[in-house]
Design a protein around this motif. Structure first.
Motif, short mmCIF file in Angstrom:
data_model
loop_
_atom_site.label_atom_id
_atom_site.label_comp_id
_atom_site.label_asym_id
_atom_site.label_seq_id
_atom_site.Cartn_x
_atom_site.Cartn_y
_atom_site.Cartn_z
N HIS A 89 12.14 -0.93 -3.00
CA HIS A 89 11.11 -0.23 -3.16
C HIS A 89 10.47 -1.48 -3.79
O HIS A 89 10.30 -1.87 -4.54
N LEU A 90 8.54 -0.92 -3.35
CA LEU A 90 7.32 -1.91 -3.33
C LEU A 90 7.65 -0.99 -4.49
O LEU A 90 6.14 0.88 -3.93
N LYS A 91 6.19 -0.94 -5.03
CA LYS A 91 5.58 -0.34 -5.79
C LYS A 91 3.54 -0.67 -5.34
O LYS A 91 3.35 -1.83 -5.28
N ILE A 92 3.00 0.54 -4.83
CA ILE A 92 1.31 -0.09 -4.23
C ILE A 92 0.07 0.64 -4.81
O ILE A 92 0.82 1.50 -5.41
N ASP A 93 -0.56 0.23 -5.08
CA ASP A 93 -2.04 0.93 -6.09
C ASP A 93 -1.94 2.67 -5.58
O ASP A 93 -2.26 3.13 -5.85
N GLN A 94 -1.54 2.66 -4.04
CA GLN A 94 -2.61 3.85 -3.53
C GLN A 94 -2.36 3.83 -2.12
O GLN A 94 -2.10 2.74 -1.63
N GLN A 95 -1.32 5.01 -1.17
CA GLN A 95 -1.20 5.30 -0.28
C GLN A 95 -2.06 5.93 0.62
O GLN A 95 -3.08 6.74 0.41
N GLY A 96 -2.73 4.92 2.04
CA GLY A 96 -3.19 5.11 2.71
C GLY A 96 -3.03 6.41 3.57
O GLY A 96 -2.13 7.04 3.47
#
Length: 336
Positions: free
Chosen positions: A277-284
């Protein structure tokens, strides 16, 4: 009914719940009690196997039957995997929760049952949260003769002299063609070779296959957890979570924050997958998120190359708070 198998796995009590209630194992039951519980469990399992949601709902205690959507989904997704299998009652227990008392606010109490096995020091330990007072049984039914064997576990409660379902816990008995004991042995071998990441993940797979449900504890599983703790890589000794992510740096210097790391067998390949599971700031857009996920998978295997050998691929589940996760699987052979 078999007296071995999972019974050999369910062995010790651990402390933590304040009230210990009575339990009777199948070897200590009266034949009429044992047969009635086994018959009820086999009947429930047959309904699951047939995908008979209406029949299963009719055999469920009222408080769960009124909101059956979750169980209906589980049954519909599990039934096709059980087609043509033979139902074998593996183990049954009687759990006397008649002395349980509700809280002042009407809430159901937590219950603990210690079940001595075969007049020995071994015990099955049931730690069941939020259990209403009543007479309960727990039954394990194996589905054999299918492409992959399954275990169907049921918590039942006696209502007007009839056993009715109060909990349903289906779990596979194998992953990528191997059972829990195989993964345990492989994890030990990996630990001996100092492949800590591989061992840590294989111990996870072993536990998921060997544990019928989360509220059962045992010395057997406790031993597995102790071995896993000894083999745990220092970077995840305190666990992996949103509050304590595993930070991995890619070849380009970018940092990737993994909030969960486990295993997955949903593709049914010859090897299990890693689930990250990867935390990202925003989905493009889809293409951008896919590219980011591919880079994260590359960074993970770049940091821990030992993972390339025993796994088929890596699932990256990119997550942004408040949005649906974006999951992509990358075969190890395609991760650079």
């Amino acid at each position: 009914m078999k007296r071995l198998g999972i019974a050999a796995v369910l062995m010790l009590a651990i402390s933590g719940y304040l009230h210990a209630d009575d339990c009777i194992t199948q070897s200590a039951m009266k034949p009429v009690e044992r047969d009635a519980l086994a018959t009820a469990a086999r009947g429930l399992a047959a309904k699951v196997q047939a995908g008979d949601v209406a029949g299963l709902r009719g055999a469920t205690v009222a408080e769960y039957a009124k909101d059956f959507g979750g169980i209906e989904y589980v049954v519909s997704s599990t039934a096709p995997k059980l087609k043509g299998g033979t139902l074998v009652v593996e183990q049954v227990y009687l759990l006397d929760g008649t002395q349980l008392t509700r809280g002042a606010d009407g809430s159901a109490p937590d219950a603990q049952f210690f079940c001595t096995l075969n007049h020995s020091m071994a015990e099955a330990d049931f730690l069941i949260p939020g259990l209403p007072p009543g007479s309960y049984g727990f039954a394990i039914v194996n589905v054999e003769g299918t492409a992959s064997p399954w275990r169907l576990s049921f918590l039942v409660r006696k209502e007007q002299g009839q056993w009715q379902m109060a909990g349903f816990y289906p779990t596979p008995l194998s992953a990528a063609g191997h059972d829990g004991i195989w993964y345990w042995k492989e994890a030990r071998a990996m630990a001996a070779r100092k492949e800590q990441w591989n061992a840590w993940l294989y111990y996870q797979q072993a536990e998921s296959l060997l544990r019928p449900t989360s509220f059962i504890q045992s010395t057997h599983l406790e031993k597995l957890k102790t071995e896993q703790a000894s083999a745990t890589p220092p970077a995840v000794s305190d666990g992996v979570s949103k509050d304590a992510p595993l930070v991995v740096k890619g070849a380009d210097g970018a940092e990737y924050r993994f909030t969960g790391l486990g295993v997955d067998d949903s593709l049914g390949k010859d090897k299990i997958d890693i689930m990250a599971h990867l935390k990202i700031d925003q989905q493009g857009d889809v293409a951008a998120t896919h590219k980011l996920s591919a880079s994260a998978a590359g960074a993970l295997l770049g940091a821990y190359p030992e993972m390339r050998k025993p796994f088929h691929g890596v699932w990256i589940v990119a997550e942004v708070a408040g949005q649906n996760p974006f999951a992509t699987e990358f075969p190890v052979s395609e991760i650079h």
